[in-house]
Design a protein around this motif. Sequence first.
Motif, short mmCIF file in Angstrom:
data_model
loop_
_atom_site.label_atom_id
_atom_site.label_comp_id
_atom_site.label_asym_id
_atom_site.label_seq_id
_atom_site.Cartn_x
_atom_site.Cartn_y
_atom_site.Cartn_z
N GLN A 1 5.77 -22.69 -66.98
CA GLN A 1 5.78 -21.59 -67.95
C GLN A 1 4.64 -21.87 -68.94
OE1 GLN A 1 9.79 -22.87 -69.31
NE2 GLN A 1 8.97 -22.52 -71.35
N PRO A 2 4.25 -20.86 -69.72
CA PRO A 2 3.20 -21.12 -70.72
C PRO A 2 3.63 -22.22 -71.70
CG PRO A 2 3.51 -18.77 -70.42
CD PRO A 2 4.64 -19.46 -69.68
N ILE A 3 2.72 -23.14 -71.97
CA ILE A 3 3.00 -24.24 -72.90
C ILE A 3 1.91 -24.30 -73.97
CG2 ILE A 3 4.23 -25.61 -71.16
CD1 ILE A 3 1.72 -27.44 -71.04
N THR A 4 2.24 -24.93 -75.08
CA THR A 4 1.28 -25.21 -76.14
C THR A 4 1.29 -26.71 -76.35
OG1 THR A 4 1.64 -23.04 -77.15
CG2 THR A 4 0.65 -24.74 -78.54
N GLU A 5 0.38 -27.38 -75.65
CA GLU A 5 0.33 -28.85 -75.64
C GLU A 5 -1.12 -29.30 -75.48
OE1 GLU A 5 3.00 -30.48 -76.35
OE2 GLU A 5 4.62 -29.13 -75.75
N THR A 6 -1.37 -30.58 -75.68
CA THR A 6 -2.69 -31.18 -75.48
C THR A 6 -2.64 -32.07 -74.24
OG1 THR A 6 -3.12 -31.16 -77.85
CG2 THR A 6 -4.47 -32.63 -76.51
N ILE A 7 -3.60 -31.87 -73.34
CA ILE A 7 -3.69 -32.63 -72.10
C ILE A 7 -5.02 -33.37 -72.11
CG2 ILE A 7 -3.70 -32.48 -69.58
CD1 ILE A 7 -2.29 -29.65 -70.12
N ASN A 8 -4.99 -34.67 -71.82
CA ASN A 8 -6.20 -35.50 -71.84
C ASN A 8 -6.38 -36.23 -70.52
OD1 ASN A 8 -6.99 -35.05 -74.61
ND2 ASN A 8 -5.25 -36.30 -75.19
N LEU A 9 -7.62 -36.33 -70.08
CA LEU A 9 -8.02 -37.12 -68.92
C LEU A 9 -8.86 -38.28 -69.45
CD1 LEU A 9 -8.46 -37.60 -65.83
CD2 LEU A 9 -10.39 -36.01 -66.00
N TYR A 10 -8.41 -39.52 -69.23
CA TYR A 10 -9.06 -40.72 -69.75
C TYR A 10 -9.51 -41.66 -68.64
CZ TYR A 10 -6.78 -40.03 -74.36
OH TYR A 10 -6.35 -39.55 -75.55
N TYR A 11 -10.57 -42.39 -68.93
CA TYR A 11 -10.87 -43.63 -68.22
C TYR A 11 -10.24 -44.71 -69.09
CZ TYR A 11 -13.42 -47.80 -66.85
OH TYR A 11 -13.74 -49.07 -66.46
N ASP A 12 -9.23 -45.41 -68.56
CA ASP A 12 -8.45 -46.39 -69.30
C ASP A 12 -8.98 -47.78 -68.97
OD1 ASP A 12 -6.48 -47.77 -70.66
OD2 ASP A 12 -4.85 -47.18 -69.33
N ASP A 13 -9.81 -48.31 -69.86
CA ASP A 13 -10.46 -49.60 -69.65
C ASP A 13 -9.48 -50.74 -69.86
OD1 ASP A 13 -12.14 -52.03 -70.38
OD2 ASP A 13 -13.71 -50.59 -69.88
N ASN A 14 -9.50 -51.71 -68.97
CA ASN A 14 -8.63 -52.87 -69.03
C ASN A 14 -8.87 -53.72 -70.27
OD1 ASN A 14 -6.63 -54.62 -67.90
ND2 ASN A 14 -8.23 -55.98 -67.18
#
Length: 144
Positions: free
Chosen positions: A71-84
């Motif tokens: 359904q429609p949402i109001t949120e923040t979505i992030n794509l990360y490179y997660d460095d060790n």
Amino acid sequence: MSTFSMTDLMTKSMIDNGDGTFTQRVMANVTSGGIFSNLQHSQDLSLGQLNYSTSIVSNFKVKGLMIHCSQPITETINLYYDDNNGNGYDTLLRKFNFSNNQDSAFYPEGDLYVFGSIGDKIKITCTNNNLVGTIKITLQIEVI
């Protein structure tokens, strides 16, 4: 963890995350650089935020990220490179600010290379401020 046939293991593996969610890994055709994979995950946002990560075993290219919500949402979505090496070394690759949105797709105009080390991850997060909807993400990568 559930048991699957050899066909399931070779074409699509459903992994029970133990928290009511499942991760699906689909191996598809071989492309010019290596193996092309669709990594899929879903999360019921009424139960918690999306915090999906997958370990990097090789350098790869991000080919695309598809997002679909129930359904429609109001949120923040992030794509990360997660460095060790810690949060201070993580890189935000793409940010989506959903405001009553349901779908989105990201396909880099050029090659988006991720040169990782063992222990590094690619991570996708989604807030659950409004506690509604189920989000499904498909991350498309090509091993180089």
